[in-house]
Design an enzyme around this catalytic site. Structure first.
Site, PDB file in Angstrom:
ATOM      1  N   LYS A 121       0.826  -1.225   0.000  1.00 49.35           N
ATOM      2  CA  LYS A 121       0.000   0.000   0.000  1.00 49.35           C
ATOM      3  C   LYS A 121       0.854   1.267   0.000  1.00 49.35           C
ATOM      4  O   LYS A 121       0.621   2.187  -0.788  1.00 49.35           O
ATOM      5  CB  LYS A 121      -0.909   0.014   1.236  1.00 49.35           C
ATOM      6  CG  LYS A 121      -1.950  -1.068   1.286  1.00 49.35           C
ATOM      7  CD  LYS A 121      -2.869  -0.903   2.485  1.00 49.35           C
ATOM      8  CE  LYS A 121      -2.207  -1.151   3.822  1.00 49.35           C
ATOM      9  NZ  LYS A 121      -1.833  -2.572   4.017  1.00 49.35           N
ATOM     10  N   THR A 122       1.821   1.311   0.900  1.00 45.82           N
ATOM     11  CA  THR A 122       2.621   2.534   1.039  1.00 45.82           C
ATOM     12  C   THR A 122       3.378   2.838  -0.249  1.00 45.82           C
ATOM     13  O   THR A 122       3.403   3.977  -0.725  1.00 45.82           O
ATOM     14  CB  THR A 122       3.589   2.398   2.219  1.00 45.82           C
ATOM     15  OG1 THR A 122       2.840   2.243   3.426  1.00 45.82           O
ATOM     16  CG2 THR A 122       4.474   3.625   2.344  1.00 45.82           C
ATOM     17  N   GLU A 165      -3.440   5.982   1.468  1.00 43.07           N
ATOM     18  CA  GLU A 165      -3.308   4.586   1.852  1.00 43.07           C
ATOM     19  C   GLU A 165      -4.530   4.195   2.674  1.00 43.07           C
ATOM     20  O   GLU A 165      -4.936   4.930   3.583  1.00 43.07           O
ATOM     21  CB  GLU A 165      -2.026   4.419   2.664  1.00 43.07           C
ATOM     22  CG  GLU A 165      -1.687   3.009   3.018  1.00 43.07           C
ATOM     23  CD  GLU A 165      -0.299   2.893   3.629  1.00 43.07           C
ATOM     24  OE1 GLU A 165      -0.094   1.963   4.425  1.00 43.07           O
ATOM     25  OE2 GLU A 165       0.575   3.736   3.315  1.00 43.07           O
TER      26      GLU A 165
END
Length: 465
Positions: A121-122, A165
């Site tokens: 995600k990051t 995110e």
């Protein structure tokens, strides 16, 4: 008060303001004109960066930290009920706002992109945010890691795009209503909140159901959990689905990933048959697929693919995501946030490809007792990909110890898989131990979601002494 600040968040107090998610929201609110305050357990560069924006940051938790004119208290799921500032807020009748609801409020009036998945995600959020910024689209963004400096995990941009995110760990991603949602993968994790894979699927189906009418789901065509999620949401009214990956059926298909040291050259074919080549400035096939997902999300927003693809090269990494910390005595030290077996395997494979014949040495710190109980054997198996590993004690984070759950579970599994692994309960001894193991040409990987990251500079200092 700035018109872009919700009234409840005009004078917010953040408990745990130094955390990756909390500090990003605090930063955006400060940039929008709110009078931000908060507290954290310890001093940090992030706290200093927030003070530079005008925020008041207390070190330590005490009821007196809560200002008389605070309009709300913002918390994450990690804040316990007995926290004195939370107790004081409830006594005063102040609104208690979950971090995800605060972020959702900041997205109001924008075109949000929410990036979800068990892993990646990051990185994917950062890739998309940086590329959109490079094209002059001035997005707002909130991510789970710093791009290049403390406090660079979030920004209030002048444009109408907001890239965030979306955390599935506590179901907080249900708070968002994105125009574009990205799901990179769906796996069982966060065992304190999910009892089964079926619960995970239900949670992601709910997340997809929050996509705005006419919006787009960008989803992996390769990962089994994501493919199953796609099947479950197929036919949802008003939902466009764009699959991404190496599978022949992918709507945006990655046809080649060529390693170039610590970068990769990627070729992809779009749904209309056009071929694009672009550079990803971090190594590994999984990062190339993250970049392809970012490309697909940008296309779904209407950004021309031929402009966005080269802009992805502007992304040079996020702290703790295969971040080069330095080199000493011919040994490179790299930091990895990987803490789930899938992430560990992906990062170790990427580093192995970039090692150019040198050995890969790992300093691994398990994260959470519950995760170690459920996945410790798989973590040990992943460590077999390294030439040698040092395993620390479990980093507890928000959890209390679980009887019988120690890092020995990982060590035993690693040895059973043929790995050369050394348990080391004393963090202070690690730098000396690793410096004695490492030889010129080796790569040392500090790995885990806890404070193992602090050992990189110590290892470099010992190697250089």
């Amino acid at each position: 008060m700035s018109p872009t600040v919700p009234p409840t968040l005009d004078r917010p107090h953040f408990i745990g303001i130094g955390g990756a998610g909390m500090s990003g929201i605090a930063k955006i609110l400060a940039q929008r004109g709110a009078a931000v305050a908060g507290s954290d357990a310890r001093e940090s560069e992030t706290a200093a960066a927030l003070r530079a924006l005008g925020a008041t940051v207390h070190i330590g938790h005490a009821a007196g930290n809560l200002a008389p004119d605070a309009t709300a208290v913002v918390v994450s799921s990690a804040i316990r009920a007995e926290n004195p500032e939370l107790a004081a807020a409830r006594e005063r009748g102040l609104p208690v706002v979950h971090r995800s609801d605060a972020l959702a409020a900041l997205m109001a009036g924008t075109r949000p992109v929410a990036v979800a998945g068990t892993h990646g995600k990051t990185t994917t959020t950062s890739m998309l945010a940086v590329a959109l910024g490079t094209l002059g689209l001035a997005p707002s963004y909130a991510i789970g890691g710093d791009l290049d400096a403390p406090g660079s995990n979030a920004h209030h941009g002048a444009g109408d795009l907001f890239v965030a995110e979306a955390d599935e760990s506590d179901r907080s991603f249900h708070a968002y209503d994105p125009e574009v949602a990205v799901v990179l993968n769906v796996e069982l994790d966060h065992h304190a909140n999910y009892a089964s894979m079926e619960e995970i699927y239900d949670s992601f189906v709910t997340f997809v159901g929050k996509i705005r009418p006419g919006g787009t789901l960008v989803v992996s065509a390769d990962q089994a959990g994501a493919v199953e999620l796609t099947r479950r949401v197929a036919g949802a009214e008003g939902l466009h689905v764009l699959t991404v990956g190496e599978a022949p059926t992918a709507g945006l298909r990655v046809t080649s990933v060529t390693p170039r040291g610590l970068t990769s050259e990627v070729t992809a074919v779009l749904a209309d048959g056009r071929e694009l080549a672009f550079t990803v400035s971090v190594p590994g096939r999984h990062y190339a697929l993250n970049a392809a997902a970012a490309l697909a999300a940008g296309i779904a927003l209407g950004v021309p693919a031929e402009e966005l693809a080269p802009a992805l090269a502007s992304y040079t990494g996020v702290k703790r995501r295969l971040q080069l910390k330095g080199e000493a005595a011919g040994v490179q030290v790299i930091d990895s946030y990987a803490h789930h077996p899938t992430e560990m395997t992906a990062d170790l494979e990427a580093i192995r490809a970039a090692a150019d014949g040198g050995r890969v040495l790992v300093v691994f710190q398990p994260h959470l007792f519950s995760r170690t109980r459920e996945l410790g054997k798989e973590m040990g198996g992943a460590l077999a990909l390294a030439d040698a590993s040092v395993v620390l004690e479990i980093y507890p984070a928000r959890e209390d110890p679980i009887p019988g759950v120690t890092s020995a579970i990982i060590v035993e599994a690693a040895r059973a898989a043929g790995a050369d692994v050394t348990p080391e309960p004393d963090r202070e001894a690690v730098a000396e131990l690793v410096a004695g193991m490492a030889k010129p040409g080796d790569l040392v990987l500090t790995m885990g979601a806890g404070d193992v990251t602090d050992l990189g500079p110590r290892i470099l200092a010992r190697l250089g002494s």
